[in-house]
Design an enzyme around this catalytic site. Structure first.
Site, PDB file in Angstrom:
ATOM      1  N   GLU A   1      13.185   6.714  -1.018  1.00  0.00           N
ATOM      2  CA  GLU A   1      12.349   7.501  -0.109  1.00  0.00           C
ATOM      3  C   GLU A   1      12.868   7.360   1.316  1.00  0.00           C
ATOM      4  OE1 GLU A   1       8.385   5.843   0.847  1.00  0.00           O
ATOM      5  OE2 GLU A   1       8.710   4.513  -0.865  1.00  0.00           O
TER       6      GLU A   1
ATOM      7  N   HIS B   1       4.637  -3.702  -8.832  1.00  0.00           N
ATOM      8  CA  HIS B   1       5.213  -3.243  -7.556  1.00  0.00           C
ATOM      9  C   HIS B   1       4.644  -4.156  -6.457  1.00  0.00           C
ATOM     10  CE1 HIS B   1       6.348  -1.021  -4.105  1.00  0.00           C
ATOM     11  NE2 HIS B   1       5.101  -0.707  -3.790  1.00  0.00           N
TER      12      HIS B   1
ATOM     13  N   CYS C   1       7.527   4.750  -3.768  1.00  0.00           N
ATOM     14  CA  CYS C   1       8.149   3.577  -4.403  1.00  0.00           C
ATOM     15  C   CYS C   1       8.418   3.768  -5.894  1.00  0.00           C
ATOM     16  CB  CYS C   1       7.263   2.351  -4.224  1.00  0.00           C
ATOM     17  SG  CYS C   1       6.989   1.938  -2.517  1.00  0.00           S
TER      18      CYS C   1
HETATM   19  P1  HMG Z   1      -4.726  -5.948   7.762  1.00  0.00           P
HETATM   20  O1  HMG Z   1      -5.910  -5.151   8.174  1.00  0.00           O
HETATM   21  O2  HMG Z   1      -3.792  -6.386   8.815  1.00  0.00           O
HETATM   22  O3  HMG Z   1      -5.099  -7.273   7.028  1.00  0.00           O
HETATM   23  O4  HMG Z   1      -3.966  -5.066   6.659  1.00  0.00           O
HETATM   24  P2  HMG Z   1      -6.509  -7.798   6.465  1.00  0.00           P
HETATM   25  O5  HMG Z   1      -7.443  -7.997   7.569  1.00  0.00           O
HETATM   26  O6  HMG Z   1      -6.934  -6.934   5.289  1.00  0.00           O
HETATM   27  O7  HMG Z   1      -6.036  -9.208   5.942  1.00  0.00           O
HETATM   28  C1  HMG Z   1      -5.118  -9.307   4.891  1.00  0.00           C
HETATM   29  C2  HMG Z   1      -5.488 -10.533   4.073  1.00  0.00           C
HETATM   30  O8  HMG Z   1      -5.274 -11.693   4.889  1.00  0.00           O
HETATM   31  C3  HMG Z   1      -6.960 -10.565   3.666  1.00  0.00           C
HETATM   32  O9  HMG Z   1      -7.003 -11.154   2.367  1.00  0.00           O
HETATM   33  C4  HMG Z   1      -7.576 -11.519   4.671  1.00  0.00           C
HETATM   34  O10 HMG Z   1      -8.739 -12.161   4.205  1.00  0.00           O
HETATM   35  C5  HMG Z   1      -6.436 -12.512   4.862  1.00  0.00           C
HETATM   36  P3  HMG Z   1      -7.676 -10.334   1.155  1.00  0.00           P
HETATM   37  O11 HMG Z   1      -9.074 -10.065   1.523  1.00  0.00           O
HETATM   38  O12 HMG Z   1      -6.886  -9.046   1.035  1.00  0.00           O
HETATM   39  O13 HMG Z   1      -7.494 -11.239  -0.021  1.00  0.00           O
HETATM   40  N1  HMG Z   1      -6.495 -13.245   6.131  1.00  0.00           N
HETATM   41  C6  HMG Z   1      -6.186 -14.550   6.234  1.00  0.00           C
HETATM   42  N2  HMG Z   1      -5.819 -15.471   5.316  1.00  0.00           N
HETATM   43  C7  HMG Z   1      -5.574 -16.748   5.750  1.00  0.00           C
HETATM   44  N3  HMG Z   1      -5.699 -17.130   7.056  1.00  0.00           N
HETATM   45  C8  HMG Z   1      -6.056 -16.230   7.998  1.00  0.00           C
HETATM   46  C9  HMG Z   1      -6.330 -14.885   7.600  1.00  0.00           C
HETATM   47  N4  HMG Z   1      -6.701 -13.767   8.269  1.00  0.00           N
HETATM   48  C10 HMG Z   1      -6.797 -12.778   7.353  1.00  0.00           C
HETATM   49  N5  HMG Z   1      -6.168 -16.612   9.270  1.00  0.00           N
HETATM   50  C11 HMG Z   1      -2.494  -4.339   4.946  1.00  0.00           C
HETATM   51  C12 HMG Z   1      -3.212  -5.541   5.562  1.00  0.00           C
HETATM   52  C13 HMG Z   1      -1.769  -4.795   3.696  1.00  0.00           C
HETATM   53  C14 HMG Z   1      -3.514  -3.248   4.574  1.00  0.00           C
HETATM   54  C15 HMG Z   1      -1.464  -3.788   5.983  1.00  0.00           C
HETATM   55  O14 HMG Z   1      -0.473  -4.751   6.227  1.00  0.00           O
HETATM   56  C16 HMG Z   1      -0.796  -2.489   5.560  1.00  0.00           C
HETATM   57  O15 HMG Z   1      -1.334  -1.409   5.807  1.00  0.00           O
HETATM   58  N6  HMG Z   1       0.410  -2.567   4.894  1.00  0.00           N
HETATM   59  C17 HMG Z   1       1.133  -1.384   4.448  1.00  0.00           C
HETATM   60  C18 HMG Z   1       0.456  -0.700   3.259  1.00  0.00           C
HETATM   61  C19 HMG Z   1       0.600  -1.439   1.953  1.00  0.00           C
HETATM   62  O16 HMG Z   1       1.430  -2.302   1.795  1.00  0.00           O
HETATM   63  N7  HMG Z   1      -0.227  -1.029   0.946  1.00  0.00           N
HETATM   64  C20 HMG Z   1      -0.175  -1.621  -0.357  1.00  0.00           C
HETATM   65  C21 HMG Z   1      -0.593  -0.669  -1.484  1.00  0.00           C
HETATM   66  S1  HMG Z   1       0.252   0.905  -1.389  1.00  0.00           S
HETATM   67  C22 HMG Z   1       1.849   0.572  -2.026  1.00  0.00           C
HETATM   68  O17 HMG Z   1       2.080  -0.438  -2.596  1.00  0.00           O
HETATM   69  C23 HMG Z   1       2.888   1.631  -1.802  1.00  0.00           C
HETATM   70  C24 HMG Z   1       3.905   1.298  -0.726  1.00  0.00           C
HETATM   71  O18 HMG Z   1       4.804   0.314  -1.198  1.00  0.00           O
HETATM   72  C25 HMG Z   1       4.650   2.566  -0.300  1.00  0.00           C
HETATM   73  C26 HMG Z   1       5.319   3.431  -1.359  1.00  0.00           C
HETATM   74  O19 HMG Z   1       4.816   3.662  -2.451  1.00  0.00           O
HETATM   75  O20 HMG Z   1       6.376   3.982  -1.006  1.00  0.00           O
HETATM   76  C27 HMG Z   1       3.265   0.764   0.532  1.00  0.00           C
END
Ligand code: HMG
Length: 418
Positions: free
Chosen positions: A83, A250, A115
């Site tokens: 991609e 993935h 992906c």
């Molecule tokens: P965010 O808002 O920065 O993070 O987004 P959050 O607030 O949801 O925190 C993440 C985790 O850290 C949470 O754990 C928190 O509790 C924890 P969870 O509730 O999920 O178990 N946390 C802590 N843990 C320990 N100590 C601390 C602490 N603070 C918080 N102090 C997000 C995170 C992944 C959404 C963001 O990084 C993002 O948007 N990433 C890109 C999108 C993505 O990867 N999506 C995944 C599914 S889609 C996919 O896989 C397709 C893709 O590969 C693309 C394609 O297909 O081409 C992306």
């Protein structure tokens, strides 16, 4: 009709620099535990403009051909799932053919659905071989991508990049596919997208996680029905998902695999509960079993992803490489589950059996050496590299055995071989 088809050999390529995510967290004023525990990530690959998708794809492909020892005249198809292609018309597969000097008697094209692209390529190749149309030839299938969200965005710690190349043939020395047993699910959603002309992806992060888990539920349920009727798995005391020795998902960030595995088990457990609602008591009873099953079935698939981050199309295949690199001797003859997700979205749950030459084949991929040769950079250098134009490669000589983009002349990309 049963067909023997699958992966004969596999190899990978990664950008030669990486950033430690604790360094990134500190620079952004974030608790490092959010990245290391919350997202389960340690490091992410940082490509420079010379390490584009064709360069990484060709480097991985060269290594896969060497690992299989195949005569290139036996390659009849080159498919690159990506991609992060570099041209609206000319395929990355075409650049790969050129860099590897493959014969003209190959069909070359790219496949795209976020992906999922490399999985589309793998199944296309497998079906071509199983149909007999390949006349005994093999396919070179590559997933190559750079995951880029941009500085100080929510997706920043989930960037990365890399490529995995596979020789797919009727001699599946590494991994034999359960051909024809595969669950799929697709839905038109905007969870993650990158409109034409944009270098950085746009994402609705938390929604994308929901979409991934819903797709996993549907495609696993579809696979399970087929696997039960083909008697690859059985209903009984052991959950169907527990009958898979390992499950590679993935991996956009490592914690996602933990969420996915919890969801997969919930599908099995819900069925066992006869539709009775999932409640806090069920969750509490499940927690220790989930933790143990994650350690056995999923953790071995994650070490490479934890070090290179998201590599989009290559990500699932980095999971397979991780698991075999760590544990091939104890996995020979065992069935593994594989989940591919592409935002947008489409997904596929399929399975395969680790083949008897897997130990030698994965050793030939030299994975530890490739990862150990990388250089750690600081946040300042990472930000400098992120700021470079994609069409202005650094004047760096390629390392031996690798390819780099050297220059672009009127849109023609010229690559150098090390
Ligand atoms: P965010 O808002 O920065 O993070 O987004 P959050 O607030 O949801 O925190 C993440 C985790 O850290 C949470 O754990 C928190 O509790 C924890 P969870 O509730 O999920 O178990 N946390 C802590 N843990 C320990 N100590 C601390 C602490 N603070 C918080 N102090 C997000 C995170 C992944 C959404 C963001 O990084 C993002 O948007 N990433 C890109 C999108 C993505 O990867 N999506 C995944 C599914 S889609 C996919 O896989 C397709 C893709 O590969 C693309 C394609 O297909 O081409 C992306």
């Amino acid at each position: 009709m049963q067909h023997r088809v699958g992966v004969e050999a596999l190899a990978l390529a990664v950008p030669h620099r990486f950033l430690d995510l604790e360094d990134l967290a500190r620079a952004r004023g974030i608790d490092p535990a959010k990245f290391t525990q919350g997202l389960g990530a340690k490091q992410m690959a940082v490509p420079d403009p010379g390490e584009d998708a064709p360069a990484l794809a060709a480097t991985a492909a060269k290594r896969a051909l060497a690992a299989s020892g195949i005569d290139v005249s036996r390659i009849g198809m080159v498919i690159v799932g990506t991609e992060t292609g570099v041209d609206h018309s000319k395929a990355v597969a075409s650049y790969v053919q050129g860099m590897l000097k493959l014969p003209r008697t190959v069909r070359t094209f790219d496949t795209q659905h976020a992906c999922y692209g490399a999985t589309a390529a793998l199944h296309t190749a497998a079906q071509w071989i199983a149909s007999g149309a390949s006349h005994g030839k093999a396919a070179l299938v590559v997933g190559a991508d750079l995951a880029r969200y941009g500085l100080k965005t929510v997706g920043e710690p989930t960037q990365g990049g890399g490529a995995v190349a596979m020789v797919v043939s009727d001699s599946p020395d590494l991994l034999e596919l359960d051909f024809g047993v595969s669950g799929v699910d697709s839905l038109d959603v905007h969870d993650f997208w990158r409109p034409v002309g944009r270098r950085e992806a746009l994402v609705d992060g938390h929604y994308s996680i929901r979409c991934y888990l819903d797709a996993l539920t549907a495609s696993y349920t579809d696979w399970k029905q087929q696997a039960l009727s083909r008697e690859l798995v059985r209903k009984g005391d052991t959950l169907v998902s527990e009958q898979l020795a390992r499950i590679a998902y993935h991996v956009p960030f490592c914690k996602m695999a933990r969420k996915a595995h919890a969801q997969l088990r919930r599908v099995d457990l819900q069925e066992r509960r006869g539709g009775k609602a999932w409640d806090e008591q069920a969750e509490a009873e499940e927690a220790p079993k989930l933790a143990a099953s994650f350690e056995t079935q999923v953790a071995p698939t994650l070490p490479i992803s934890a070090r290179v981050g998201n590599a989009y199309t290559a990500s699932l295949y980095l999971g397979i490489a991780s698991m075999l690199n760590l544990q091939a001797p104890s996995l020979v003859g065992k069935r593994v589950g594989l989940f591919s997700y592409g935002s947008g979205c489409t997904s596929e749950f399929f399975s395969a059996v680790v083949a008897d030459k897997a130990v030698a084949r994965i050793a030939a991929a030299n994975i530890e050496d490739i990862l150990a040769a990388r250089e750690r950079i600081d946040v300042e250098e990472y930000e400098r590299l992120m700021g470079l134009a994609s069409d202005a490669p650094l004047p760096t000589a390629p390392a031996p055995g690798t390819f780099r983009l050297e220059k672009i002349q009127e849109g023609r990309r010229i690559y150098a071989a090390g």
